[in-house]
Design an enzyme around this catalytic site. Structure first.
Site, PDB file in Angstrom:
ATOM      1  N   LYS A 197     -37.199   6.593  77.968  1.00 14.16           N
ATOM      2  CA  LYS A 197     -37.213   7.018  76.561  1.00 14.16           C
ATOM      3  C   LYS A 197     -37.117   5.775  75.698  1.00 14.16           C
ATOM      4  O   LYS A 197     -36.660   4.725  76.148  1.00 14.16           O
ATOM      5  CB  LYS A 197     -36.017   7.926  76.279  1.00 14.16           C
ATOM      6  CG  LYS A 197     -36.147   8.751  75.026  1.00 14.16           C
ATOM      7  CD  LYS A 197     -36.956  10.014  75.243  1.00 14.16           C
ATOM      8  CE  LYS A 197     -37.217  10.733  73.946  1.00 14.16           C
ATOM      9  NZ  LYS A 197     -37.831  12.052  74.150  1.00 14.16           N
ATOM     10  N   ASP A 214     -41.936  11.888  69.916  1.00 14.50           N
ATOM     11  CA  ASP A 214     -40.669  12.623  69.838  1.00 14.50           C
ATOM     12  C   ASP A 214     -40.387  12.767  68.338  1.00 14.50           C
ATOM     13  O   ASP A 214     -41.334  12.683  67.527  1.00 14.50           O
ATOM     14  CB  ASP A 214     -39.540  11.858  70.564  1.00 14.50           C
ATOM     15  CG  ASP A 214     -38.275  12.695  70.745  1.00 14.50           C
ATOM     16  OD1 ASP A 214     -38.240  13.547  71.649  1.00 14.50           O
ATOM     17  OD2 ASP A 214     -37.306  12.505  69.975  1.00 14.50           O
TER      18      ASP A 214
HETATM   19  P1  NDP Z   1     -40.311  16.335  64.630  1.00 10.89           P
HETATM   20  O1  NDP Z   1     -40.006  15.023  64.061  1.00 10.89           O
HETATM   21  O2  NDP Z   1     -41.694  16.862  64.629  1.00 10.89           O
HETATM   22  O3  NDP Z   1     -39.394  17.454  63.941  1.00 10.89           O
HETATM   23  C1  NDP Z   1     -38.003  17.346  63.977  1.00 10.89           C
HETATM   24  C2  NDP Z   1     -37.423  18.503  63.190  1.00 10.89           C
HETATM   25  O4  NDP Z   1     -36.015  18.535  63.406  1.00 10.89           O
HETATM   26  C3  NDP Z   1     -37.620  18.358  61.692  1.00 10.89           C
HETATM   27  O5  NDP Z   1     -37.715  19.634  61.104  1.00 10.89           O
HETATM   28  C4  NDP Z   1     -36.345  17.657  61.267  1.00 10.89           C
HETATM   29  O6  NDP Z   1     -35.981  17.895  59.914  1.00 10.89           O
HETATM   30  C5  NDP Z   1     -35.323  18.294  62.180  1.00 10.89           C
HETATM   31  N1  NDP Z   1     -34.230  17.346  62.394  1.00 10.89           N
HETATM   32  C6  NDP Z   1     -34.299  16.127  62.978  1.00 10.89           C
HETATM   33  N2  NDP Z   1     -33.110  15.518  62.960  1.00 10.89           N
HETATM   34  C7  NDP Z   1     -32.276  16.390  62.359  1.00 10.89           C
HETATM   35  C8  NDP Z   1     -30.908  16.340  62.050  1.00 10.89           C
HETATM   36  N3  NDP Z   1     -30.158  15.265  62.354  1.00 10.89           N
HETATM   37  N4  NDP Z   1     -30.373  17.423  61.451  1.00 10.89           N
HETATM   38  C9  NDP Z   1     -31.135  18.513  61.145  1.00 10.89           C
HETATM   39  N5  NDP Z   1     -32.452  18.601  61.413  1.00 10.89           N
HETATM   40  C10 NDP Z   1     -33.002  17.564  62.013  1.00 10.89           C
HETATM   41  O7  NDP Z   1     -39.732  16.286  66.136  1.00 10.89           O
HETATM   42  P2  NDP Z   1     -40.086  17.204  67.374  1.00 10.89           P
HETATM   43  O8  NDP Z   1     -40.362  18.582  66.925  1.00 10.89           O
HETATM   44  O9  NDP Z   1     -41.081  16.482  68.191  1.00 10.89           O
HETATM   45  O10 NDP Z   1     -38.712  17.168  68.201  1.00 10.89           O
HETATM   46  C11 NDP Z   1     -37.668  18.120  67.999  1.00 10.89           C
HETATM   47  C12 NDP Z   1     -36.762  18.124  69.218  1.00 10.89           C
HETATM   48  O11 NDP Z   1     -37.524  18.467  70.391  1.00 10.89           O
HETATM   49  C13 NDP Z   1     -36.068  16.811  69.556  1.00 10.89           C
HETATM   50  O12 NDP Z   1     -34.802  17.080  70.111  1.00 10.89           O
HETATM   51  C14 NDP Z   1     -36.973  16.207  70.623  1.00 10.89           C
HETATM   52  O13 NDP Z   1     -36.289  15.279  71.435  1.00 10.89           O
HETATM   53  C15 NDP Z   1     -37.330  17.468  71.394  1.00 10.89           C
HETATM   54  N6  NDP Z   1     -38.534  17.365  72.225  1.00 10.89           N
HETATM   55  C16 NDP Z   1     -39.746  17.057  71.674  1.00 10.89           C
HETATM   56  C17 NDP Z   1     -40.873  16.992  72.468  1.00 10.89           C
HETATM   57  C18 NDP Z   1     -42.232  16.779  71.908  1.00 10.89           C
HETATM   58  O14 NDP Z   1     -43.199  16.969  72.645  1.00 10.89           O
HETATM   59  N7  NDP Z   1     -42.376  16.459  70.638  1.00 10.89           N
HETATM   60  C19 NDP Z   1     -40.773  17.165  73.942  1.00 10.89           C
HETATM   61  C20 NDP Z   1     -39.477  17.586  74.395  1.00 10.89           C
HETATM   62  C21 NDP Z   1     -38.399  17.645  73.560  1.00 10.89           C
HETATM   63  P3  NDP Z   1     -36.120  16.678  58.857  1.00 10.89           P
HETATM   64  O15 NDP Z   1     -37.587  16.545  58.614  1.00 10.89           O
HETATM   65  O16 NDP Z   1     -35.347  17.150  57.698  1.00 10.89           O
HETATM   66  O17 NDP Z   1     -35.513  15.474  59.513  1.00 10.89           O
END
Ligand code: NDP
Length: 448
Positions: A129, A169
């Site tokens: 990662k 991510d």
């Molecule tokens: P994105 O950046 O596309 O979206 C993240 C979302 O989560 C946004 O809506 C963001 O809101 C919110 N968010 C992030 N940090 C916080 C926080 N501290 N408090 C509240 N809301 C938060 O990321 P992904 O959708 O790609 O990833 C989301 C999760 O899924 C993560 O845990 C990631 O590790 C996991 N994941 C992702 C994969 C992928 O293929 N993308 C694969 C496997 C797991 P805001 O815009 O306000 O920050």
């Protein structure tokens, strides 16, 4: 928190001593070690071979300076990370996260989880990662491009299709992968498609990769519900987050007939009793780079709540898809009180240990992220496969592969849980099944 076998307690103490202040990494290790209590009793060879100690120590950890210039000519210095955790099963594989909260401990927790998740897919990929404390929010495309180019100017020497294959991510989507790939290609003078996944469809990306994590999470939930002769159809669902994983989890849940009524971001949450309009949400988030409040303003019945907790919204199925430790014990009790049936983690470790305990004691079907969100990395591995064979598969074919992979992941977890006397415990099942696979490969490779 369960007690650890004395041998596992020694390993855990070493992790605490060697990695001070890395709370999320400690949390992730502790959860796996608790599941391994049952394994070490039957398999002393894993303790004798120091397999578990070696698993907890990354093969390589990189930290580097990332200088870049903003549109006004100011110079910024961020920190870049890549933790190459374990390559027993294949090249290091795992995403890059751009978020101001990124530090070495966060990257290590994510890299550690990734080892087990990748093993669960049954595909030949190790765990790693990376990322940076860079915040892409509010930055222009040109600033994001310069940042990505600077990061890759150091990262390129450590990665490769047979070495280490990053992906996206939080904060790293199609735009960032494009800039990173462009710079890699330029520096190395190689069109090495398989060095990054999550690429655009025009230059070596795979169909379904964008959708895969969210889709896979819902498929896992479907499989869990089926063990109780239940289905998603007609169920009230909430997702947290509104990024890549959340959007496609909502879409797949709707395809399976569920009623998805809420989503969130770090500023608050939206309840839309008409059902979340996924196309509009994608337009607001991906194209306009707006907030869920902007989505709510365009929907007649949607209500935006500033701050607060999306977990207060009653639902039968919960899909946390935002970030680590976003769902605590109190939120878990609220969900259970409101009639929760099942929860599948789209995010990595979104539920605190207390929340997991609440769900398990209440008999809720609970899928940990390393199992439920494995569809993303699995489809990345399918992207590598297509790149290696210079092929490109159709959407339907790729989606069928993803569906079968998630059915198999579910099956592996369920069988391991049964074999080790914890039927229905997907946390134990996921940890035990994946650990055994990685541990056996490490034993075969000798002391390295
Ligand atoms: P994105 O950046 O596309 O979206 C993240 C979302 O989560 C946004 O809506 C963001 O809101 C919110 N968010 C992030 N940090 C916080 C926080 N501290 N408090 C509240 N809301 C938060 O990321 P992904 O959708 O790609 O990833 C989301 C999760 O899924 C993560 O845990 C990631 O590790 C996991 N994941 C992702 C994969 C992928 O293929 N993308 C694969 C496997 C797991 P805001 O815009 O306000 O920050």
């Amino acid at each position: 928190m369960n007690d650890l076998d004395p041998a596992l307690q020694r390993v855990f103490q070493t992790v605490l001593d060697r990695n001070p202040g890395e709370a999320e990494f400690h949390q992730a290790v502790r959860e796996v070690l608790e599941s391994l209590n049952a394994v070490v009793a039957r398999h002393p060879e894993y303790v004798d071979g120091s397999i578990i100690e070696r698993l907890c120590e990354p093969e390589r950890q990189l930290m580097f300076r990332v200088p870049w210039t903003d549109d006004q000519g100011n110079i910024h210095i961020n920190r870049g990370f890549r933790v190459e955790f374990n390559s027993a099963l294949g090249p290091f594989k795992g995403g890059l996260r751009f978020h101001p909260t990124v530090n070495l401990g966060i990257v290590k927790f994510l890299g550690f989880e990734q080892i087990f998740k990748n093993a669960l897919t049954g595909l030949p990929i190790g765990g790693g990662k990376g990322g940076s404390d860079f915040d892409p929010k509010g930055r222009s495309d040109a600033e994001v491009m310069r940042f990505c180019q600077s990061l890759m100017t150091e990262l390129y020497r450590h990665i490769g299709e047979y070495t280490d294959v990053p992906a996206g991510d939080i904060g790293v989507g199609g735009r960032e992968i494009g800039y990173l790939f462009g710079q890699y290609k330029r520096i190395t003078n190689r069109y090495e498609s398989g060095v990054l996944t999550g690429k655009g469809l025009s230059y070596g990306g795979s169909q379904v990769r964008t959708e895969a994590t969210g889709y896979g999470t819902v498929i896992f939930a479907r499989e869990m519900l089926a063990t109780r002769n239940q289905a998603l159809s007609g169920r009230r669902v909430i997702v947290s987050g509104s990024g890549n994983v959340a959007i496609y989890a909502a879409q797949k849940a709707q395809q399976l007939g569920a009623h998805v009524v809420a989503c969130s971001d770090s500023g608050g949450y939206v309840v839309d009793e008409d059902g979340i309009d996924v196309d509009l949400l994608r337009q607001v988030k991906d194209v306009e780079r707006g907030r869920v409040a902007d989505y709510a303003a365009r929907r007649p019945k949607a209500v935006h709540h500033e701050g607060g907790s999306v977990w207060d919204v009653p639902c039968e199925i919960a899909l946390p898809c935002a970030t680590q430790n976003e769902l605590d014990g109190d939120a878990a009790r609220t969900l259970v009180g409101n009639g929760l049936l099942a929860l599948a983690e789209g995010a990595n470790m979104p539920s605190t240990p207390e929340a997991v305990q609440v769900f398990q004691e209440a008999g809720i079907l609970f899928a940990p992220g390393k199992a439920a969100n494995a569809g993303g990395v699995a489809t990345s591995a399918l992207e590598m496969q297509q790149n290696a064979s210079r092929d490109s598969w159709h959407f339907d074919h790729t989606e069928k592969r993803l569906d079968q992979i998630m059915v198999d992941v579910h099956q592996r977890c369920a069988e391991a849980a049964d074999t080790y006397g914890q039927p229905g415990n997907y946390v134990a099942g996921a940890n035990i099944s994946s650990f055994m696979q990685v541990a056996d490969a490490m034993l075969a490779h000798g002391v390295i």
